[in-house]
Every structure is written in structure tokens, then in C-alpha cells.
Write a protein that holds these residues in place. Structure first.
Motif, PDB file in Angstrom:
ATOM      1  N   PRO A  85      39.633  -0.264  19.660  1.00  0.00           N
ATOM      2  CA  PRO A  85      39.989  -1.409  20.501  1.00  0.00           C
ATOM      3  C   PRO A  85      38.805  -2.361  20.659  1.00  0.00           C
ATOM      4  O   PRO A  85      37.661  -1.930  20.779  1.00  0.00           O
ATOM      5  CB  PRO A  85      40.362  -0.759  21.828  1.00  0.00           C
ATOM      6  CG  PRO A  85      40.768   0.630  21.467  1.00  0.00           C
ATOM      7  CD  PRO A  85      39.891   1.014  20.308  1.00  0.00           C
ATOM      8  N   THR A  86      39.081  -3.634  20.634  1.00  0.00           N
ATOM      9  CA  THR A  86      38.035  -4.642  20.669  1.00  0.00           C
ATOM     10  C   THR A  86      38.559  -5.938  21.269  1.00  0.00           C
ATOM     11  O   THR A  86      39.766  -6.150  21.351  1.00  0.00           O
ATOM     12  CB  THR A  86      37.502  -4.904  19.240  1.00  0.00           C
ATOM     13  OG1 THR A  86      36.472  -5.883  19.287  1.00  0.00           O
ATOM     14  CG2 THR A  86      38.601  -5.391  18.316  1.00  0.00           C
ATOM     15  N   LYS A  87      37.639  -6.787  21.653  1.00  0.00           N
ATOM     16  CA  LYS A  87      37.981  -8.131  22.114  1.00  0.00           C
ATOM     17  C   LYS A  87      37.789  -9.152  21.004  1.00  0.00           C
ATOM     18  O   LYS A  87      37.981 -10.347  21.220  1.00  0.00           O
ATOM     19  CB  LYS A  87      37.106  -8.516  23.314  1.00  0.00           C
ATOM     20  CG  LYS A  87      37.404  -7.701  24.552  1.00  0.00           C
ATOM     21  CD  LYS A  87      36.508  -8.129  25.699  1.00  0.00           C
ATOM     22  CE  LYS A  87      36.763  -7.285  26.929  1.00  0.00           C
ATOM     23  NZ  LYS A  87      35.890  -7.639  28.043  1.00  0.00           N
ATOM     24  N   ASP A  88      37.402  -8.689  19.801  1.00  0.00           N
ATOM     25  CA  ASP A  88      37.210  -9.600  18.677  1.00  0.00           C
ATOM     26  C   ASP A  88      38.506 -10.337  18.376  1.00  0.00           C
ATOM     27  O   ASP A  88      39.601  -9.822  18.601  1.00  0.00           O
ATOM     28  CB  ASP A  88      36.756  -8.838  17.424  1.00  0.00           C
ATOM     29  CG  ASP A  88      35.322  -8.343  17.515  1.00  0.00           C
ATOM     30  OD1 ASP A  88      34.600  -8.772  18.440  1.00  0.00           O
ATOM     31  OD2 ASP A  88      34.930  -7.522  16.664  1.00  0.00           O
ATOM     32  N   VAL A  89      38.370 -11.525  17.821  1.00  0.00           N
ATOM     33  CA  VAL A  89      39.519 -12.331  17.453  1.00  0.00           C
ATOM     34  C   VAL A  89      40.276 -11.627  16.331  1.00  0.00           C
ATOM     35  O   VAL A  89      39.681 -11.134  15.372  1.00  0.00           O
ATOM     36  CB  VAL A  89      39.063 -13.733  16.978  1.00  0.00           C
ATOM     37  CG1 VAL A  89      40.235 -14.539  16.448  1.00  0.00           C
ATOM     38  CG2 VAL A  89      38.370 -14.468  18.108  1.00  0.00           C
ATOM     39  N   CYS A  90      41.591 -11.560  16.463  1.00  0.00           N
ATOM     40  CA  CYS A  90      42.440 -10.953  15.440  1.00  0.00           C
ATOM     41  C   CYS A  90      43.298 -12.033  14.794  1.00  0.00           C
ATOM     42  O   CYS A  90      43.900 -12.854  15.483  1.00  0.00           O
ATOM     43  CB  CYS A  90      43.326  -9.869  16.059  1.00  0.00           C
ATOM     44  SG  CYS A  90      44.360  -9.025  14.843  1.00  0.00           S
ATOM     45  N   HIS A  91      43.313 -12.036  13.472  1.00  0.00           N
ATOM     46  CA  HIS A  91      44.173 -12.931  12.697  1.00  0.00           C
ATOM     47  C   HIS A  91      45.166 -12.062  11.946  1.00  0.00           C
ATOM     48  O   HIS A  91      44.770 -11.102  11.299  1.00  0.00           O
ATOM     49  CB  HIS A  91      43.373 -13.727  11.660  1.00  0.00           C
ATOM     50  CG  HIS A  91      42.373 -14.656  12.242  1.00  0.00           C
ATOM     51  ND1 HIS A  91      42.695 -15.914  12.683  1.00  0.00           N
ATOM     52  CD2 HIS A  91      41.039 -14.512  12.444  1.00  0.00           C
ATOM     53  CE1 HIS A  91      41.602 -16.507  13.136  1.00  0.00           C
ATOM     54  NE2 HIS A  91      40.593 -15.677  13.003  1.00  0.00           N
ATOM     55  N   THR A  92      46.427 -12.405  12.012  1.00  0.00           N
ATOM     56  CA  THR A  92      47.415 -11.734  11.178  1.00  0.00           C
ATOM     57  C   THR A  92      47.716 -12.673  10.020  1.00  0.00           C
ATOM     58  O   THR A  92      48.190 -13.791  10.223  1.00  0.00           O
ATOM     59  CB  THR A  92      48.700 -11.406  11.968  1.00  0.00           C
ATOM     60  OG1 THR A  92      48.332 -10.569  13.068  1.00  0.00           O
ATOM     61  CG2 THR A  92      49.701 -10.665  11.092  1.00  0.00           C
ATOM     62  N   VAL A  93      47.371 -12.220   8.821  1.00  0.00           N
ATOM     63  CA  VAL A  93      47.527 -13.037   7.624  1.00  0.00           C
ATOM     64  C   VAL A  93      48.396 -12.257   6.640  1.00  0.00           C
ATOM     65  O   VAL A  93      48.017 -11.166   6.211  1.00  0.00           O
ATOM     66  CB  VAL A  93      46.158 -13.362   6.986  1.00  0.00           C
ATOM     67  CG1 VAL A  93      46.330 -14.208   5.732  1.00  0.00           C
ATOM     68  CG2 VAL A  93      45.235 -14.053   7.984  1.00  0.00           C
ATOM     69  N   SER A  94      49.550 -12.794   6.343  1.00  0.00           N
ATOM     70  CA  SER A  94      50.493 -12.164   5.408  1.00  0.00           C
ATOM     71  C   SER A  94      50.783 -10.718   5.788  1.00  0.00           C
ATOM     72  O   SER A  94      50.822  -9.831   4.937  1.00  0.00           O
ATOM     73  CB  SER A  94      49.974 -12.257   3.975  1.00  0.00           C
ATOM     74  OG  SER A  94      49.844 -13.596   3.581  1.00  0.00           O
ATOM     75  N   GLY A  95      50.940 -10.470   7.090  1.00  0.00           N
ATOM     76  CA  GLY A  95      51.299  -9.143   7.572  1.00  0.00           C
ATOM     77  C   GLY A  95      50.138  -8.180   7.731  1.00  0.00           C
ATOM     78  O   GLY A  95      50.338  -7.020   8.098  1.00  0.00           O
TER      79      GLY A  95
END
Length: 170
Positions: A85-95
Motif C-alpha cells: 500500500p502506498t500514497k504514490d500516484v497510480c495510473h491505470t493504462v490499458s488495464g
């Protein structure tokens, strides 16, 4: 020289010329990740695209790694420790969920979230035309061969609140 002989000569010489060009490109030195011998990494590596954002793939000296560009602008390592678990930014790219570490910008580190083994992609945006998410899209087929076991959650997912949906005005 007639056209059939010329075409035949080109068919024989073209692969040799390509081999000569690739042979002149030095191997990219990388360090393998701790779990680089995981069979899932082998599956990822054989599915990698031969070019990424018009950058040719390069030979590396470490298992479960790859690089693109000359100089190498995009690096990949399979078998890194999966992030918790983290507070880092998450990007969902092509699933595929990717955590973005911008602490060394303009070099960005993207690490898969919810997949074991995890994959790390390092993008030096000084050598590319962007920060990296467009390259992640091109890696989705290969990275997607590792089963997703969890996903990034938004603030609303964690707090159990709904994001308001705009209603039509009239």
C-alpha cells in the motif's frame, strides 16, 4: 544486374546489414531484479515489442530486462519486489495499474501494482517525447501476461464515498 538478381541480393544482404547495425550497438548494462528467474518474467520478456515509441529494442546483459533507444531511454526490469500500500500516484493504462515515482524527474519510475512478480519501467523523459504513460500502453500485452491479484484504489474506494455524477441541468 537484372531485377530478380537485385531482389535476391537485397533479400540476402538486408538481414546481414541489420545484424551489423545491431552488433555495433553496445549492450545496455542492467542489474537483474531479485525475482528475475521467475517463469512469469520469461513470459513477459518474449512478449515485449521490438520497438517502443519508435525506439528499437536493445540487448541487455541481465536476465528479465530490456531497453529501448540509443541512448537507452526506456528500461524494463521484471521481478522487482511488488509494492505494498502506498500514497504514490497510480495510473491505470490499458488495464495495468502502475505506480509512478516522480522523485527523480525528469526520470520517472513506473512499477506495476497488484502483480507478482512486479515490473519496473524507467523512462528518461529527456530522451523521449513524454513522461512515460504512452510507453506503458505499448507494454500492456507483455505485462498483462502476469495475473493481476489486486488493484489500485481511489480515495473514494477506501472511504466508501461515491464520486458525484454531474446531473443534467435544465
Amino acid at each position: 544486374m537484372n531485377s530478380k538478381l537485385r531482389a535476391g541480393a537485397l533479400a540476402v544482404l538486408a538481414p546481414l546489414l541489420l545484424l551489423a547495425v545491431v552488433a555495433c550497438t553496445p549492450t545496455v548494462p542492467l542489474t537483474p531484479a531479485a525475482d528475475a528467474t521467475n517463469p512469469d518474467c520469461a513470459e513477459v520478456i518474449v512478449r515485449l515489442p521490438h520497438s517502443l515509441a519508435n525506439e528499437a529494442i536493445r540487448q541487455t546483459n541481465a536476465q528479465a530486462t530490456s531497453a529501448w533507444g540509443n541512448p537507452a531511454a526506456i528500461l524494463l526490469r521484471c521481478g522487482v519486489t511488488p509494492p505494498g500500500p502506498t500514497k504514490d500516484v497510480c495510473h491505470t493504462v490499458s488495464g495495468i495499474d502502475w505506480l509512478r515515482d516522480s522523485s527523480k524527474a525528469p526520470v520517472y519510475v513506473f512499477t506495476t501494482f497488484g502483480r507478482t512478480p512486479a515490473i519496473e519501467v524507467i523512462v528518461d523523459s529527456r530522451l523521449t517525447n513524454g513522461q512515460g504513460t504512452q510507453y506503458l500502453d505499448e507494454l500492456a500485452n507483455a505485462v498483462g501476461s502476469i495475473k493481476q491479484t489486486s488493484k489500485c484504489l481511489s480515495r473514494d474506494d477506501v472511504l466508501g464515498t461515491e464520486t458525484p455524477t454531474p446531473s443534467p441541468t435544465g
